[in-house]
Design an enzyme around this catalytic site. Structure first.
Site, short mmCIF file in Angstrom:
data_model
loop_
_atom_site.label_atom_id
_atom_site.label_comp_id
_atom_site.label_asym_id
_atom_site.label_seq_id
_atom_site.Cartn_x
_atom_site.Cartn_y
_atom_site.Cartn_z
N LYS A 26 -42.51 19.18 1.43
CA LYS A 26 -42.30 19.87 0.17
C LYS A 26 -43.64 20.34 -0.42
O LYS A 26 -43.78 21.49 -0.83
CB LYS A 26 -41.58 18.93 -0.81
CG LYS A 26 -41.01 19.64 -2.02
CD LYS A 26 -40.44 18.65 -3.03
CE LYS A 26 -39.21 17.94 -2.54
NZ LYS A 26 -37.97 18.53 -3.04
N ARG A 96 -41.25 14.46 -7.69
CA ARG A 96 -40.36 14.42 -6.52
C ARG A 96 -41.10 13.80 -5.34
O ARG A 96 -42.30 13.96 -5.19
CB ARG A 96 -39.94 15.83 -6.11
CG ARG A 96 -39.08 16.57 -7.12
CD ARG A 96 -38.76 17.96 -6.58
NE ARG A 96 -37.70 18.61 -7.31
CZ ARG A 96 -37.88 19.43 -8.34
NH1 ARG A 96 -39.12 19.69 -8.78
NH2 ARG A 96 -36.86 19.99 -8.93
N GLY A 105 -32.25 9.40 1.11
CA GLY A 105 -32.49 7.97 0.98
C GLY A 105 -33.77 7.71 0.22
O GLY A 105 -34.00 6.63 -0.31
N MET A 107 -36.47 8.51 -2.98
CA MET A 107 -36.29 8.87 -4.37
C MET A 107 -36.25 10.39 -4.45
O MET A 107 -37.07 11.08 -3.87
CB MET A 107 -37.43 8.37 -5.23
CG MET A 107 -37.09 8.57 -6.70
SD MET A 107 -38.51 8.41 -7.77
CE MET A 107 -39.01 10.11 -7.89
N ARG A 352 -37.99 25.17 2.67
CA ARG A 352 -38.21 24.40 3.90
C ARG A 352 -37.32 25.00 4.96
O ARG A 352 -36.37 25.73 4.65
CB ARG A 352 -37.85 22.92 3.69
CG ARG A 352 -36.41 22.72 3.28
CD ARG A 352 -36.12 21.26 2.99
NE ARG A 352 -34.78 21.14 2.43
CZ ARG A 352 -34.30 20.04 1.91
NH1 ARG A 352 -35.04 18.96 1.84
NH2 ARG A 352 -33.09 19.99 1.44
N HIS A 468 -24.21 16.40 -0.21
CA HIS A 468 -24.82 15.39 0.68
C HIS A 468 -24.06 15.29 2.00
O HIS A 468 -24.64 15.34 3.08
CB HIS A 468 -24.83 14.03 -0.04
CG HIS A 468 -25.40 12.93 0.79
ND1 HIS A 468 -24.62 12.10 1.54
CD2 HIS A 468 -26.68 12.56 1.00
CE1 HIS A 468 -25.39 11.25 2.17
NE2 HIS A 468 -26.65 11.50 1.86
N SER A 777 -36.60 8.64 44.23
CA SER A 777 -35.86 8.92 43.00
C SER A 777 -35.97 7.67 42.13
O SER A 777 -35.57 6.58 42.54
CB SER A 777 -34.39 9.22 43.32
OG SER A 777 -33.69 9.46 42.13
N CYS A 844 -33.30 9.48 38.25
CA CYS A 844 -31.84 9.56 38.16
C CYS A 844 -31.25 8.47 37.26
O CYS A 844 -30.04 8.35 37.15
CB CYS A 844 -31.21 9.52 39.54
SG CYS A 844 -31.50 7.97 40.40
N TYR A 864 -37.90 16.86 39.60
CA TYR A 864 -36.62 17.11 38.93
C TYR A 864 -36.18 15.90 38.12
O TYR A 864 -36.68 14.79 38.30
CB TYR A 864 -35.53 17.47 39.95
CG TYR A 864 -35.12 16.32 40.84
CD1 TYR A 864 -34.12 15.43 40.45
CD2 TYR A 864 -35.74 16.13 42.08
CE1 TYR A 864 -33.77 14.36 41.27
CE2 TYR A 864 -35.38 15.07 42.89
CZ TYR A 864 -34.40 14.19 42.48
OH TYR A 864 -34.04 13.13 43.27
#
Ligand code: PEP
Ligand code: MG
Length: 888
Positions: A26, A96, A105, A107, A352, A468, A777, A844, A864
């Site tokens: 913010k 804020r 959650g 303030m 934001r 919310h 693997s 894997c 991979y």
């Protein structure tokens, strides 16, 4: 000297957008908006380093913070032309919190700080509007007492209701200045009764109280839970933003609102938001008054009768629309903004990057590429890989019957069914019990996060698209229908009713977060379409990535899904799953019960054609792509009955006595089967199993090649090798069978032999093991189990407490332990490559579908990753992002 405070306002700022670590999201964005000339009320940000300092020094502040805040406050006073605490001309501020990422959650906000008995009178005189001044003061006492002093806000609401009854007022706005002044007396008495001290009158004391409350809120239970769910490190801390107040509640030329620069649900390039005339910030989200749409189009789309801002304040709306374009051009991303209009003047309070559904994220990224705002690689980084889950999962079957009982806002898309629960705790408890639950609430608050997380979907009766419930559900990828105002929820009676129907706790309902529909019962779903913008993003991801992505699949269905999702082969076919299918389990049991090798071979003869048919199907689906077939891995007792009542029936099927079956089961019983007679140990003691499986693989490969022309590439994988000789012997068997099949069929199968690395010894001895292996693997499920010495089947019971106590940051079976298991992988890769340059390396275990583990695989340079079919797109995207990250 450390700089703890950063000022902004008046077209400039000490901070900027890329300082979010220090200033919080913010604060950094307020600075940035000031820098680009947007109308931001002046203020300052107390850095996250102060938060860190605070917690490292027994909740003390740095010695020079006071002076720095004073200086910043003086700058604000200068810009505004008012003084903090001056009864004649008071400056009021908002306080804020603002962490690096937005965090419910924490303030939230204290508005109108600086008001006391004197400054409120001063504000009344200066504004010429005593009603406004005393309304601001009573709101401040209520908010501050609740957020900072921890007095329950219901107590204030009660007083407010009493006052409204006394005076016959229906709306808050009908209370007169005198009523409000009387109410303030009640409020102050209430604070004194609750706390044994007076409501603080000194504005500086108020300010420090609010700053302390922001820092304290970093460690509240809610914030801690949220951080844990979202993997936000505690060390980050929060910043505090102190900003000159602007008022949206000074009359009908004032307003306040929240908006998204594009539709956060669909991603359409439409200005999307809500506002209220003559209101302060919290009124828009509190659900007390129904917010109105910003645009006429938005209003029409929702069939709302309330006038849009575009109609009510066309000029300010035009300004706001220009700000929208400026912000998108500047940030190159969809923004979530808050604004206030004070007597016809627009002020920006926040911007934001907006939370959005995955569907919206994909559309916005593609549109922004087309609009020239971002390039293709940037678009790829805009989608959270895990969030693809939202669109990879089923939608309501359009042909299925639906008994629609109500409708709310389509707050977060996707369809979900579950049994009705009315509290977050109940939802969590039932979900832990294995139930699929729907959380039904009048509205949600940050206290409900755990229940929302546990639920399949969320249904609320109050609150808009920015409530919310809507915001959090979208972030979590849970379907959500919000603001279903026709529903009457009775928490006490544990029911809700709508259109004459009463639904009880435990009843099944279905919601469609895409349309807002609420339905009785469980409605069937269908697979999503994966074309259009989704395909474009995946295409760009494929161009950017280096890692190949394969799937763990053994059934034809899984293999097809995997191909559909773009898998480039099968990285793990667990053949034991095939052993359980249909009648073959009987033949497998015969093999286990056989007295000698001849008996075993006879049983294996029966299994061979079935296995061969399985592989034919799999190779056909995979059309020449590599398929890694793992030879039998689990201990044999897994194929014998467990429950006492099963023995009789199975003995009959097999034509043996119950005693014999029991005896064999007892013989095979192991104290610690995970470390027992399994994997290549079993194959080495019964090489005929390896022989049968190799034959099935090679014969199938040749059949498919003859029939379709696509030559399957088989990678025969030996599990649980720890000693070079184990692999050497199995490889000899496999090679011999390949030669035999080649001689019989006249074609040599195309294959390689390799091993899984699942044991620390295998990783350490990778240099010699690689002499026998064409590929490794990494079976990180077992490798995690054996590295930690932690049972993969039993650890869940206490891993939670380990995470809570900070002993482990993550469940190592879900997110690769890079330090320990990761080091073994690095060692094995390095030693394996030294012996056999170009040895093929893959993973894997479950980690193959986890984005942060995939990032590690890119780091180590594996070839991979292989994961479950539904995670293939997630892995493709995560692999692309890992590659792009390294470029950057
Ligand atoms: C592993 O151990 O990581 C693995 C893939 O094998 P399984 O899960 O079948 O033991
Ligand atoms: Mg394993």
């Amino acid at each position: 000297m450390t700089k703890w405070v950063y000022s902004f306002g008046n077209g400039k700022a000490e901070g900027q957008a890329d300082m979010r670590n220090l200033l919080g999201g913010k604060g950094a964005n307020l600075a940035e908006m000031s820098n680009i000339g947007l109308p931001v009320p002046p203020g300052f940000t107390v850095t996250t380093e102060v938060c860190t300092f605070y917690y490292q020094n027994e909740k003390q502040y740095p010695g020079d913070l006071n002076d720095q805040m004073d200086a910043a406050l003086a700058t604000v006073e200068g810009i505004v032309g008012a003084k903090f605490g001056d009864p004649a001309n008071p400056l009021l501020v908002s306080v804020r919190s603002g962490a690096r990422v937005s965090m419910p959650g924490m303030m939230d906000t204290v508005l109108n700080l600086g008001l006391n008995d004197e400054t409120a009178a001063g504000l009344a005189a200066k504004s010429g509007d005593p009603r406004f001044a005393y309304d601001s003061y009573r709101r401040f006492i209520q908010m501050y007492s609740n957020v900072v002093l921890d007095v329950d806000h219901h107590l204030f609401e009660e007083q407010l209701e009493i006052k409204k009854e006394e005076t016959g007022a229906v709306l808050d706005t009908e209370l007169s200045a005198q009523d409000l002044q009387d109410l303030i007396v009640e409020y102050k008495r209430l604070v004194r009764d609750e706390l044994d001290h007076d409501f603080p009158q000194d504005p500086r004391e108020q300010l420090w109280g609010a700053v302390g409350a922001v820092f304290s809120s970093w460690m509240t239970h809610r914030a801690v839970v949220y951080r844990k769910l979202n993997k936000i490190p505690e060390e980050w801390g929060t910043a505090v933003n102190v900003q000159a107040m602007v008022f949206g509640n000074m009359g009908d030329d004032c307003a306040t609102g929240v908006a998204f620069t594009r539709d956060p649900s669909t991603g359409e390039n439409l200005f999307y938001g809500e506002y209220l005339v003559n209101a302060q910030g919290e009124d828009v989200v509190a659900g007390i008054r129904t917010p109105q749409h910003l645009t006429i189009a938005g209003k029409d789309a929702q069939g709302s009768k309330l006038p849009a801002m575009e109609e009510v304040m066309p000029e300010v709306f035009k300004q706001l629309d220009d700000v929208r374009l400026t912000l998108e051009k500047h940030y190159h991303d969809m923004q979530d903004i808050e604004f206030t209009v004070q007597q016809g003047t627009l002020y920006m309070l926040q911007t934001r990057n907006g939370k959005r559904t995955t569907q919206a994220a994909i559309k916005i990224a593609c549109d922004m590429v087309d609009e020239g705002l971002i390039n293709e690689e940037e678009a790829v980084t805009r989608i959270e890989p895990q969030a693809l889950d939202q669109i990879l999962h089923p939608r309501l079957d359009p042909d299925a019957e639906r008994k629609v009982i109500g409708k709310g806002l389509p707050a977060s898309p996707g369809a979900a069914s579950g049994i009705v629960t009315f509290t977050a705790d109940e939802a969590e408890a039932r979900a832990l019990n294995g139930d699929r639950v729907m959380l039904v609430r009048i509205e949600t608050s940050p206290e409900d996060i755990h229940g929302m997380h546990a639920a399949q979907g969320i249904l609320t009766t109050r609150g808009g698209m920015t409530s919310h419930a809507a915001v959090v559900a979208r972030g979590m990828g849970r379907p959500c229908v919000s603001g279903a105002g026709d529903l009457n929820v009775d928490y006490k009676g544990k029911t809700f009713s709508v259109a004459g129907i009463t639904v009880k706790e435990g009843d099944w309902i279905t919601i469609d977060g895409g349309s807002g529909q609420i339905m009785l019962g469980e409605v069937p779903t269908v697979q999503p379409e994966l074309s259009g913008d989704f395909a474009r993003i995946m295409d760009w991801a494929d161009k950017a990535r280096r890692l190949k992505v394969r799937a763990n699949a053994e059934t034809p269905d899984d293999a097809r899904t995997a191909r559909n999702f773009g898998a480039e082969g099968i990285g793990l076919c667990r053949t034991e799953h095939m052993f359980f299918e249909g009648d073959r389990i009987t033949a497998v049991r015969e093999m286990i019960l056989a007295e000698d090798e001849a008996g075993r071979r006879a049983a294996l003869e029966k299994i061979l054609p079935m296995q061969r048919a399985d592989f034919v199907e799999l190779f056909n689906i995979m059309k020449g792509l590599p398929v890694t077939v793992r030879l039998l891995d689990p201990p044999l007792h897994e194929f014998l009955p467990r429950e006492p009542n099963e023995f009789e029936a199975i003995a009959k099927d097999l034509g043996v006595s119950v005693e014999k079956l029991r005896y064999r089961a007892a013989q095979l019983h192991e104290m610690n089967p995970m470390l027992g007679h399994r994997g290549c140990r079993l194959l080495n003691t019964y090489p005929e199993i390896c022989e049968m499986q190799a034959r099935a693989i090679f014969e199938a490969a040749i059949l498919v090649r003859e029939e379709s022309g696509d030559a399957p590439h088989c990678e025969v994988m030996v599990p649980l090798v720890g000693i070079q000789k184990e692999l050497e012997l199995m490889r000899a068997v496999i090679d011999r069978v390949a030669d035999e099949v080649a001689a019989e069929k006249g074609i040599k199968p195309d294959y390689t032999v390799g091993t899984m690395i699942e044991l620390p010894r295998a990783a350490l001895r990778a240099g010699t093991i690689a002499e026998e292996a064409a590929f490794f693997s990494f079976g990180t499920n077992d490798l995690t189990q054996t590295t930690f010495g932690l049972s993969r089947d039993d650890a869940a019971g206490f891993l939670g407490s380990y995470e809570k106590r900070g002993i482990l940051k993550n469940d190592p079976f879900a997110t690769l332990d890079k330090e320990g298991v990761g080091e073994l992988i690095e060692i094995a890769a390095e030693r394996g490559r030294k012996t056999r340059p170009g040895i093929k390396l893959g993973i894997c275990g479950e980690h193959g579908g986890d984005p942060s583990s995939i990032d590690f695989c890119e780091e180590v340079g594996l070839d991979y990753v292989s994961c479950s079919p539904f995670r293939v797109p997630i892995a493709r995207l995560a692999a692309a992002q890992a590659a792009i990250r390294r470029k950057g």
